[in-house]
Design a protein around this motif. Structure first.
Motif, PDB file in Angstrom:
ATOM      1  N   THR A 142       4.979 -59.343  -5.133  1.00  0.00           N
ATOM      2  CA  THR A 142       5.784 -60.554  -5.173  1.00  0.00           C
ATOM      3  C   THR A 142       5.660 -61.239  -6.521  1.00  0.00           C
ATOM      4  OG1 THR A 142       3.973 -61.898  -4.358  1.00  0.00           O
ATOM      5  CG2 THR A 142       5.386 -60.861  -2.706  1.00  0.00           C
ATOM      6  N   PRO A 143       6.570 -62.151  -6.833  1.00  0.00           N
ATOM      7  CA  PRO A 143       6.489 -62.866  -8.099  1.00  0.00           C
ATOM      8  C   PRO A 143       5.182 -63.626  -8.272  1.00  0.00           C
ATOM      9  CG  PRO A 143       8.652 -63.165  -7.119  1.00  0.00           C
ATOM     10  CD  PRO A 143       7.810 -62.450  -6.105  1.00  0.00           C
ATOM     11  N   TYR A 157      10.973 -63.531 -17.305  1.00  0.00           N
ATOM     12  CA  TYR A 157      10.937 -63.820 -15.870  1.00  0.00           C
ATOM     13  C   TYR A 157      12.150 -64.642 -15.437  1.00  0.00           C
ATOM     14  CZ  TYR A 157       9.400 -65.345 -11.304  1.00  0.00           C
ATOM     15  OH  TYR A 157       9.334 -65.579  -9.961  1.00  0.00           O
ATOM     16  N   GLU A 158      12.536 -65.614 -16.242  1.00  0.00           N
ATOM     17  CA  GLU A 158      13.699 -66.434 -15.896  1.00  0.00           C
ATOM     18  C   GLU A 158      14.970 -65.598 -15.887  1.00  0.00           C
ATOM     19  OE1 GLU A 158      13.574 -69.667 -18.643  1.00  0.00           O
ATOM     20  OE2 GLU A 158      12.064 -70.800 -17.496  1.00  0.00           O
ATOM     21  N   VAL A 161      14.966 -63.570 -12.548  1.00  0.00           N
ATOM     22  CA  VAL A 161      15.388 -64.361 -11.392  1.00  0.00           C
ATOM     23  C   VAL A 161      16.891 -64.641 -11.446  1.00  0.00           C
ATOM     24  CG1 VAL A 161      15.116 -66.578 -10.215  1.00  0.00           C
ATOM     25  CG2 VAL A 161      13.107 -65.407 -11.137  1.00  0.00           C
ATOM     26  N   ALA A 164      18.854 -61.457 -10.534  1.00  0.00           N
ATOM     27  CA  ALA A 164      18.519 -60.866  -9.233  1.00  0.00           C
ATOM     28  C   ALA A 164      19.579 -61.155  -8.186  1.00  0.00           C
ATOM     29  CB  ALA A 164      17.161 -61.388  -8.764  1.00  0.00           C
ATOM     30  N   SER A 165      20.217 -62.316  -8.264  1.00  0.00           N
ATOM     31  CA  SER A 165      21.193 -62.712  -7.247  1.00  0.00           C
ATOM     32  C   SER A 165      22.463 -61.875  -7.293  1.00  0.00           C
ATOM     33  CB  SER A 165      21.539 -64.189  -7.402  1.00  0.00           C
ATOM     34  OG  SER A 165      22.054 -64.440  -8.700  1.00  0.00           O
ATOM     35  N   ALA A 186      10.282 -58.263  -8.368  1.00  0.00           N
ATOM     36  CA  ALA A 186      10.776 -59.639  -8.463  1.00  0.00           C
ATOM     37  C   ALA A 186      12.295 -59.676  -8.326  1.00  0.00           C
ATOM     38  CB  ALA A 186      10.349 -60.254  -9.799  1.00  0.00           C
ATOM     39  N   ASN A 190      14.084 -61.729  -5.014  1.00  0.00           N
ATOM     40  CA  ASN A 190      14.958 -62.845  -5.355  1.00  0.00           C
ATOM     41  C   ASN A 190      16.429 -62.506  -5.123  1.00  0.00           C
ATOM     42  OD1 ASN A 190      13.360 -65.199  -6.695  1.00  0.00           O
ATOM     43  ND2 ASN A 190      12.443 -63.348  -7.538  1.00  0.00           N
ATOM     44  N   SER A 191      16.686 -61.378  -4.479  1.00  0.00           N
ATOM     45  CA  SER A 191      18.062 -60.941  -4.239  1.00  0.00           C
ATOM     46  C   SER A 191      18.423 -61.131  -2.771  1.00  0.00           C
ATOM     47  CB  SER A 191      18.216 -59.463  -4.612  1.00  0.00           C
ATOM     48  OG  SER A 191      17.583 -58.630  -3.642  1.00  0.00           O
ATOM     49  N   LYS A 194      16.462 -58.966  -0.010  1.00  0.00           N
ATOM     50  CA  LYS A 194      15.017 -59.119   0.151  1.00  0.00           C
ATOM     51  C   LYS A 194      14.530 -58.827   1.569  1.00  0.00           C
ATOM     52  CE  LYS A 194      15.320 -64.125   0.888  1.00  0.00           C
ATOM     53  NZ  LYS A 194      14.913 -65.440   0.363  1.00  0.00           N
TER      54      LYS A 194
END
Length: 462
Positions: A142-143, A157-158, A161, A164-165, A186, A190-191, A194
């Motif tokens: 996990t993140p 990382y940003e 995220v 990911a959507s 990650a 965050n998708s 999940k």
């Protein structure tokens, strides 16, 4: 922990008889005289606060079958044993169809009801363990496990995220050990996928035949040893995310088949004739320059563009030195807890040594080093003497050009240099050296080469 048994029967004698029997076996027991009070209890409770329900099929306030239907809506996983009189077997059969575990006919002997109860509880325990195991197998790192303080990695990382959507395929680039699988995980958590499975495979670790079988699955008799039909990772990951690590090492034949999966959303298992449809998001990773691999003809251009919709490039650890101390502290806490040691942290000299090293093996090498340090540390602080690293320089000292040395010394130095430059990735080192993996393992032992994460010379798996 004691199992909690719920008993619902309008006959006080039955309730008292069962309660006394189960209390003698050290179970926790709750009794209910009607369906309404039972349902109120379940509605006001929480999942997991009861382990099994014994319920009469005939009750005065409401039909037992109706009670069972409502119980199954409130607690689908709660095992229910139906108690029935001789003349209501049809109702018991209907209860089984609605999801009851079993039924028992009144009057029942003590041994029968206890045996049935123990079997139901054991089955329930196995099913709970199976659910937990499936969740663990499907859950990527996990993140929360992505440790960083540096601005450089925060940007990565940003971006992770943010993208990911979407449902776009992603290519993760970076040296060995930089955490490419963590980033893939990650992306998944965050998708919108999940809730489905996250599976990964190291494409460089398998031969073409085995890789193809692992990805696509095979039917019985497809090849020697295929005694049963087996699903591949593509089918297992349907609806979820598949992480293809070291995608740059995949052969041209497998590349062509992967391209079909991405384009057509279907594949054919090894030895089969009919295609199967899948819906998968691909996250691929490599430490190779795929653009150069495409130019050299070793990687398909169309597959490259299909995978490289979005690129996430991970910086090596030497370019984000602010993250060394928090990462080291995280790994130290992890391994100290695992080996049951009280280690508070690092001495200033140990931290200086960690900061001064170049970390050619990146975060993976750092974790190996800290695991070794946790094992060897005797006090409550890690000291430099248990850190198998050279500060400031990760290469053996250069010999003067006029110094004559033996062929054996030259070979030892060259093998060590290649190992370090590949981040101690032995399969890749063996390929560069032009020797087999087995020969490289033998040379490591023969020359007593220090491998990060090992107490001494040894063979570190890739």
């Amino acid at each position: 922990m004691k199992a909690r048994i719920l008993i619902c029967d309008d006959e006080e004698g039955i309730r008292r008889y069962l309660q006394k029997m189960f209390l003698a076996k050290e179970y926790d027991v709750e009794t209910f005289a009607d369906g309404a009070s039972l349902l109120a209890r379940l509605e006001g409770g929480t999942e997991g606060d009861a382990d099994i329900l014994l319920q009469d099929v005939r009750m005065p306030d409401m039909d037992g079958i109706e009670v069972l239907k409502r119980v199954k809506k409130l607690r689908p996983a709660l095992p229910v044993v139906v108690m029935t009189a001789f003349g209501t077997i049809d109702a018991a059969v209907e209860a089984i169809k609605l999801g009851a575990y079993d039924y028992v006919t009144k009057p029942f002997p003590k041994e029968k009801i206890l045996g049935l109860l123990e079997n139901a509880l054991q089955l329930d325990l196995l099913m709970k363990e199976n659910r937990v195991l499936k969740e663990e197998l499907s859950r990527p790192d996990t993140p929360d496990n992505i440790i960083f303080t540096s601005a450089k990695f925060r940007e990565v990382y940003e971006l992770t995220v943010q993208v990911a959507s979407s449902d776009a395929n992603i290519l993760v680039l970076g040296e060995s050990g930089t955490g490419k699988e963590l980033i893939a995980g990650a992306v998944h958590v965050n998708s919108q996928r999940k809730g489905r499975r996250f599976l990964s495979i190291n494409c460089a670790a398998l031969s073409d035949t085995l890789l193809e079988s692992q990805l696509f699955g095979h039917v019985r008799g497809a090849f020697t040893g295929a005694i049963t039909t087996q699903k591949g990772l593509l089918e297992e990951a349907d609806g979820g995310t598949l992480f293809l690590d070291e995608i740059g090492d995949v052969s041209a034949a497998v590349q062509a088949k992967l391209l079909r999966v991405i384009q057509e959303r279907e594949f054919i298992p090894v030895g089969a004739t009919k295609p199967k449809s899948v819906d998968i998001r691909f996250v691929a990773a490599t430490n190779k320059d795929l653009a150069k691999e495409v130019e050299a003809g070793r990687f398909r251009e169309d597959l490259y563009y299909r995978l490289n919709v979005i690129t996430i490039a991970l910086p090596p650890l030497r370019e984000r030195r602010e993250d060394i101390e928090p990462l080291a502290s995280h790994f130290l806490a992890k391994y100290a807890r695992r080996i049951r040691k009280e280690i508070r942290g690092f001495t200033p000299e140990a931290l200086q040594a960690l900061q001064g090293y170049r970390w050619p093996g990146n975060v993976r090498e750092l974790e190996n080093v800290i695991e070794r340090a946790a094992i060897l540390t005797r006090g409550d602080l890690v000291t430099p003497d248990v850190l198998p690293i050279r500060p400031r320089d990760d290469a053996p000292p250069r010999r003067p050009d006029n110094l004559l040395v033996s062929l054996e010394d030259m070979e030892r130095e060259h093998i060590e240099r290649v190992l370090r430059q590949t981040g101690f990735h032995k399969s890749r080192s063996a390929e560069i050296l032009g020797i087999s993996r087995k020969t490289l393992d033998r040379k490591i032992v023969e020359y007593a080469l220090a491998i990060p994460g090992q107490p001494g010379a040894g063979t570190l798996d890739d």
